[in-house]
Design a protein around this motif. Structure first.
Motif, PDB file in Angstrom:
ATOM      1  N   UNK A  46       0.783  -1.070  -0.070  1.00  0.00           N
ATOM      2  CA  UNK A  46       0.039  -0.026  -0.204  1.00  0.00           C
ATOM      3  C   UNK A  46       0.700   1.263   0.097  1.00  0.00           C
ATOM      4  N   UNK A  47       1.830   1.225   0.735  1.00  0.00           N
ATOM      5  CA  UNK A  47       2.816   2.558   0.940  1.00  0.00           C
ATOM      6  C   UNK A  47       3.493   2.827  -0.397  1.00  0.00           C
ATOM      7  N   UNK A  48       3.774   1.377  -0.886  1.00  0.00           N
ATOM      8  CA  UNK A  48       4.809   1.523  -2.250  1.00  0.00           C
ATOM      9  C   UNK A  48       3.989   2.409  -3.244  1.00  0.00           C
ATOM     10  N   UNK A  49       2.344   1.859  -3.393  1.00  0.00           N
ATOM     11  CA  UNK A  49       1.785   2.338  -4.273  1.00  0.00           C
ATOM     12  C   UNK A  49       1.337   3.892  -4.118  1.00  0.00           C
ATOM     13  N   UNK A 136       1.312   2.564  -9.631  1.00  0.00           N
ATOM     14  CA  UNK A 136       1.195   2.969  -8.387  1.00  0.00           C
ATOM     15  C   UNK A 136      -0.273   2.509  -7.925  1.00  0.00           C
ATOM     16  N   UNK A 137      -1.345   2.540  -8.837  1.00  0.00           N
ATOM     17  CA  UNK A 137      -2.725   2.384  -8.684  1.00  0.00           C
ATOM     18  C   UNK A 137      -2.757   0.818  -8.678  1.00  0.00           C
ATOM     19  N   UNK A 142      -3.677  -4.209  -5.561  1.00  0.00           N
ATOM     20  CA  UNK A 142      -3.371  -5.745  -5.150  1.00  0.00           C
ATOM     21  C   UNK A 142      -3.128  -5.798  -3.643  1.00  0.00           C
ATOM     22  N   UNK A 143      -2.874  -4.660  -3.186  1.00  0.00           N
ATOM     23  CA  UNK A 143      -2.478  -4.727  -1.446  1.00  0.00           C
ATOM     24  C   UNK A 143      -4.077  -4.851  -0.697  1.00  0.00           C
ATOM     25  N   UNK A 144      -4.894  -4.449  -1.554  1.00  0.00           N
ATOM     26  CA  UNK A 144      -6.210  -4.498  -0.932  1.00  0.00           C
ATOM     27  C   UNK A 144      -6.751  -5.716  -1.312  1.00  0.00           C
ATOM     28  N   UNK A 148      -7.929  -8.829   1.838  1.00  0.00           N
ATOM     29  CA  UNK A 148      -9.073  -9.468   1.997  1.00  0.00           C
ATOM     30  C   UNK A 148      -8.951 -11.072   1.969  1.00  0.00           C
ATOM     31  N   UNK A 149      -7.660 -11.725   1.125  1.00  0.00           N
ATOM     32  CA  UNK A 149      -7.660 -12.928   1.062  1.00  0.00           C
ATOM     33  C   UNK A 149      -6.507 -13.876   1.884  1.00  0.00           C
TER      34      UNK A 149
END
Length: 408
Positions: A46-49, A136-137, A142-144, A148-149
């Motif tokens: 998330x931070x990388x994005x 970034x998007x 992928x982090x989200x 969830x998985x």
């Protein structure tokens, strides 16, 4: 006309600052203890994005602010890589670990192969800024998805069966994190750990030359436009996409069907890969032909495809329950390799000549030979005496299925 007139030293600085941030990855053990392996992966992605999206925005206003953004991004990027070892140690059974880690690592090759031509095209059509926005998007998405998985431990997964959970816990190390203290002093005094770390140093040096520095090499020899450079630069990496899973499968089969010691098997694999690669780099220097060089780079990627498949499992094998700490140290030395190799290329190719690039390849040859000697003499793939023990398999199974019917 380029928007920023940067020489090779400035380009090297912009590239290397990413890995300077990675020098702080030795703190991975703290983050994993606090947030778990999967939680640290999600936070890092998330931070990388977010930071990647900010790159072109900050660069418009302040170059040094841009470098600081790169620095922080490098920390989270390498933190992600280190925390994956924790996930591997919890989820991947020993009999299948090499194959599964190979498939996991292959994601990097798939991403690189897609990114070079895709982002070359995007930069040519819509400008270089869009490369940062799009990547970034993707990272945020992928982090989200992983949030969830992915679960930190098999016992936390609501989809897993009792039989599968029992098998994984029997073949992995899942000691309780909140009851564990890492033997830092013994870890820092471990000879086999430093041998593996130097093997990682050699691998990252080679990877930097064949990926991060390859677009510069292609540009110097072809003078092509951005999308052509991206397409040509992705060719050597394509080979590894198919070779990684194959190498992992063959090594697991070799490990499970032979009486040869695991350490000896790994030394043979890494030694052959590094020594043959050093000979191939010598061919590049002698030929000084671009087509020959590209063919050799593909062969090197194929030959060394089994090295990451060996190095990453060793990080887990040395001490499964301290894998985040061990991985953090190996990634620390890997970042030093990326910084030094990228800096050397920047200083050695000021005039973009063939001889200058040959000097870079000769230096890489020497690093490969030294890496081979150190790994063979001092490396080990066995669990070390300082490795934290695991006594919780049965307790975790009972907690997971308390009050539930047994699987039939």
């Amino acid at each position: 006309m380029a928007e920023f007139q940067w020489d090779t030293i400035t380009i090297g600085t912009v590239s290397c600052i990413l890995w300077y941030g990675g020098l702080f990855v030795f703190t991975a053990g703290f983050f994993v203890d606090k947030f778990g392996g999967s939680g640290t992966c999600v936070i890092s992605m998330m931070m990388c994005g977010v930071l990647t999206i900010l790159h072109p925005i900050i660069l418009k206003f302040d170059y040094f602010g841009f470098l600081m953004c790169r620095f922080i991004t490098g920390f989270f990027l390498n933190l992600f890589c280190a925390s994956t070892s924790e996930v591997y140690s919890r989820w991947f059974p020993k009999k299948e670990r090499t194959t599964l880690i190979a498939i996991g690592c292959d994601g990097a090759n798939v991403g690189t192969t897609i990114a070079f031509p895709l982002f070359g095209f995007i930069a040519a059509e819509w400008g270089w800024q869009m490369v940062f926005y799009v990547s970034g998007i993707i990272s945020i998405f992928i982090s989200l998805l992983c949030f969830t998985i992915v679960r930190d431990r098999p016992s936390q997964d609501g989809w897993i069966s009792e039989a599968e959970l029992s098998y994984i816990l029997d073949e992995t190390d899942n000691a309780s994190r909140n009851k564990m203290s890492h033997p830092y002093k013994k870890i820092l005094c471990s000879g086999p750990l430093y041998a593996v770390c130097f093997g990682k140093f050699t691998l990252e040096w080679l990877t930097t030359i064949l990926t991060a520095c390859l677009p510069l090499y292609v540009k110097d020899f072809t003078g092509g436009n951005t999308d052509e450079i991206g397409l040509l630069s992705s060719i050597p990496t394509v080979a590894q996409i198919f070779m990684f899973p194959i190498a992992g499968l063959l090594l697991d089969r070799w490990k499970n069907t032979t009486f040869i010691q695991l350490t000896l098997m790994h030394k043979i694999t890494v030694g052959i890969a590094y020594l043959v690669s050093s000979l191939l780099f010598a061919i590049v220097v002698l030929s000084s032909d671009f087509t020959t060089s590209m063919i050799v780079f593909v062969l090197i990627q194929i030959i060394t495809s089994d090295v990451p498949v060996v190095i990453e499992p060793i990080v887990v094998c040395l001490s499964p329950n301290d894998s985040s700490v061990v991985s953090g140290l190996s990634k620390f030395l890997g970042c030093i390799a990326k910084i030094v190799s990228r800096t050397c290329v920047g200083f050695l190719t000021l005039n973009h000549s063939t001889q200058e690039w040959n000097n870079c390849f000769l230096l890489t040859t020497g690093i490969l030979i030294i890496g081979t000697v150190v790994f063979i003499l001092f490396g080990s793939s066995e669990a070390q005496a300082w490795s934290s023990s695991d006594q919780e398999r049965e307790r975790l199974v009972k907690i997971k299925y308390r009050g539930k019917p047994s699987a039939t």
